[in-house]
Write a protein that holds these residues in place. Structure first.
Motif, short mmCIF file in Angstrom:
data_model
loop_
_atom_site.label_atom_id
_atom_site.label_comp_id
_atom_site.label_asym_id
_atom_site.label_seq_id
_atom_site.Cartn_x
_atom_site.Cartn_y
_atom_site.Cartn_z
N ARG A 37 103.95 32.08 82.61
CA ARG A 37 103.31 30.76 82.60
C ARG A 37 103.00 30.28 84.01
NH1 ARG A 37 106.00 25.64 79.48
NH2 ARG A 37 104.24 24.18 79.66
N ARG A 97 99.55 30.13 85.79
CA ARG A 97 98.61 29.03 85.56
C ARG A 97 99.43 27.73 85.51
NH1 ARG A 97 93.06 28.80 85.88
NH2 ARG A 97 92.98 30.86 84.94
N LEU A 104 98.36 24.36 83.64
CA LEU A 104 98.16 24.28 82.19
C LEU A 104 99.37 23.62 81.54
CD1 LEU A 104 96.37 25.00 79.74
CD2 LEU A 104 97.58 27.20 79.63
N VAL A 113 98.75 31.57 78.63
CA VAL A 113 98.42 32.19 79.92
C VAL A 113 98.54 33.70 79.70
CG1 VAL A 113 99.00 32.41 82.35
CG2 VAL A 113 99.36 30.22 81.17
N GLY A 138 96.49 36.07 83.88
CA GLY A 138 96.52 34.71 84.42
C GLY A 138 95.41 33.82 83.89
N GLN A 139 94.64 34.30 82.90
CA GLN A 139 93.56 33.50 82.31
C GLN A 139 94.09 32.70 81.12
OE1 GLN A 139 90.47 33.43 83.83
NE2 GLN A 139 91.61 34.68 85.32
N THR A 140 93.42 31.59 80.85
CA THR A 140 93.85 30.73 79.74
C THR A 140 93.19 31.16 78.44
OG1 THR A 140 94.10 28.84 81.24
CG2 THR A 140 93.92 28.36 78.88
#
Length: 324
Positions: free
Chosen positions: A48, A51, A54, A116, A120-122
Motif C-alpha cells: 500500500r 501509493r 490513496l 495498489v 504501484g498503480q491504482t
C-alpha cells in the motif's frame, strides 16, 4: 451468483473480520503470507505504501450463490469462479486473499485485495456496481446458477453502506412512481423522502436524456438503480399513469344512473322480444324483475282501484236482484 463490491481504509479490520468467523477457511492467497492475520495485514500494508495518497486502498468483495447451487460448488470451483469474476472486474496483478465463510445457509466467500497493484498503480473502482452486475450475470448464465427472483426478495436488513442506500432508492422510486401521474408529483414524493433528482440534458438543448438520484453519499443513474428507472422508462410509466387516471375519471363522470340502466335494459329486452319471440329462454327483463332483484312492494293506487271495481260489481248484482 451475486456480488457485493466494497472499498475501505483498514486492511487490519477487514482481514480480522474474514478470519475470525467460525469455520472461516482460506481458499487462496496471492502475494501475502497466510500464517496469521497479522502477517497478511503487514504484507498488504507494505505494498500500500507504493501509493500513500490513496485513502481507500482496501478492496473487499463478497460473492454469494443461492443455496440451490450448493451441489454445483466446492472450494476449488468457488476459487475458479472468484478468479473469473476478478478478471471481469479488472482486478489483476495485485495481492489478494480468498476466504470462505459458513455462517449463512447460502454458499459465499470473501475476497480482499489491494487496490495498489504490484506496479504501484491504482485499480479503479469506477462504475464497479455496474461492472459487478454484468460480471455476476455473465457467470450465472454461463454455469447455469440459480437466478434471483428480483429486488423485492432481497433481505434489506442484511445490507449495509452503499448497497443499503441503493435499495432504499429502489424502494422509494418504485413507491413514488406508483402514486404519481406527473414529473412534478414524482419529484415531490421523492424530495419528501430526502431524495434529490437531477436531469442530464442533451448538449446544447433543453431535451432531457438521462436522470440520476441522490440520497446521502450515494448518487446513481436511474438505470443503475434498476433498468426500468431510466428517464425514458419513467416518462412512459408516468404517462400511462396519467392516462389511466383520466380514463377512470371520465368513466366515473359518465356512469349512467340506476334508472338509466333499468330503462336501457327494458329497451334491449323489448327489442329482443320482437327479434327472438320463440325458442328463447328467460329474458333480460324477466331477470331484472325477478323477486330476488326487485322486492315486491304494495301499490296503494292499484289496490284502491281494484276495491272500487269490486264494490261497483257488488252493487250492480244487488240492484239486479231487487229488480227481479
Amino acid at each position: 451468483m451475486i456480488g457485493k463490491p466494497i472499498t475501505g481504509k483498514s486492511f487490519g479490520g477487514c482481514v480480522r473480520y474474514l478470519l475470525d468467523k467460525p469455520d472461516a477457511k482460506i481458499l487462496s492467497a496471492e502475494g501475502v503470507r497466510i500464517q496469521d492475520a497479522k502477517s497478511i495485514t503487514q504484507d498488504f500494508n507494505l505494498q500500500r505504501k507504493l501509493r500513500p495518497g490513496l485513502g481507500k486502498a482496501v478492496g473487499h468483495l463478497v460473492l454469494s450463490w443461492s443455496k440451490e447451487d450448493l451441489p454445483k460448488l466446492n472450494d476449488e470451483v468457488m476459487v475458479a469462479r472468484a478468479q473469473e469474476y476478478m478478471k471481469k472486474m479488472g482486478i489483476a496483478n495485485t495481492q489478494c486473499l480468498i476466504v470462505r465463510h459458513h455462517d449463512r445457509e447460502h454458499p459465499h466467500l470473501h475476497i480482499v485485495y489491494n487496490r495498489v497493484d504490484n506496479s504501484g498503480q491504482t485499480i479503479t473502482d469506477k462504475n464497479d456496481y455496474q461492472r459487478n452486475i454484468k460480471a455476476c450475470k455473465d457467470i450465472t448464465l454461463k454455469y447455469g446458477y440459480h437466478l434471483g427472483e428480483g429486488k423485492e426478495l432481497v433481505n434489506r436488513l442484511a445490507l449495509k453502506g452503499k448497497e443499503s442506500l441503493k435499495y432504499e432508492l429502489y424502494d422509494s422510486i418504485k413507491s413514488a412512481l406508483k402514486q404519481s401521474i406527473s414529473w412534478k408529483g414524482f419529484e415531490s414524493k421523492l424530495n419528501a423522502k430526502g431524495i434529490a433528482v437531477a436531469y442530464k440534458y442533451r448538449s446544447g438543448t433543453n431535451e432531457v436524456e438521462g436522470i440520476s438520484f441522490e440520497k446521502g453519499a450515494l448518487k446513481m443513474k436511474g438505470s443503475s438503480v434498476d433498468r426500468s428507472f431510466s428517464f425514458a422508462q419513467l416518462d412512459r410509466q408516468l404517462d400511462r399513469n396519467y392516462q389511466v387516471k383520466q380514463y377512470q375519471e371520465a368513466l366515473a363522470a359518465n356512469r349512467p344512473s340506476l334508472a338509466d340502466q333499468l330503462r336501457e335494459a327494458i329497451r334491449i329486452d323489448v327489442q329482443a322480444e320482437h327479434q327472438h319471440s320463440h325458442d328463447r329462454g328467460e329474458s333480460l327483463l324477466d331477470i331484472l324483475f325477478r323477486s330476488e332483484f326487485i322486492p315486491a312492494q304494495s301499490d296503494p293506487i292499484g289496490d284502491a282501484d281494484k276495491r272500487r271495481r269490486k264494490r261497483k260489481k257488488h252493487e250492480a248484482e244487488q240492484s239486479q236482484g231487487v229488480t227481479r
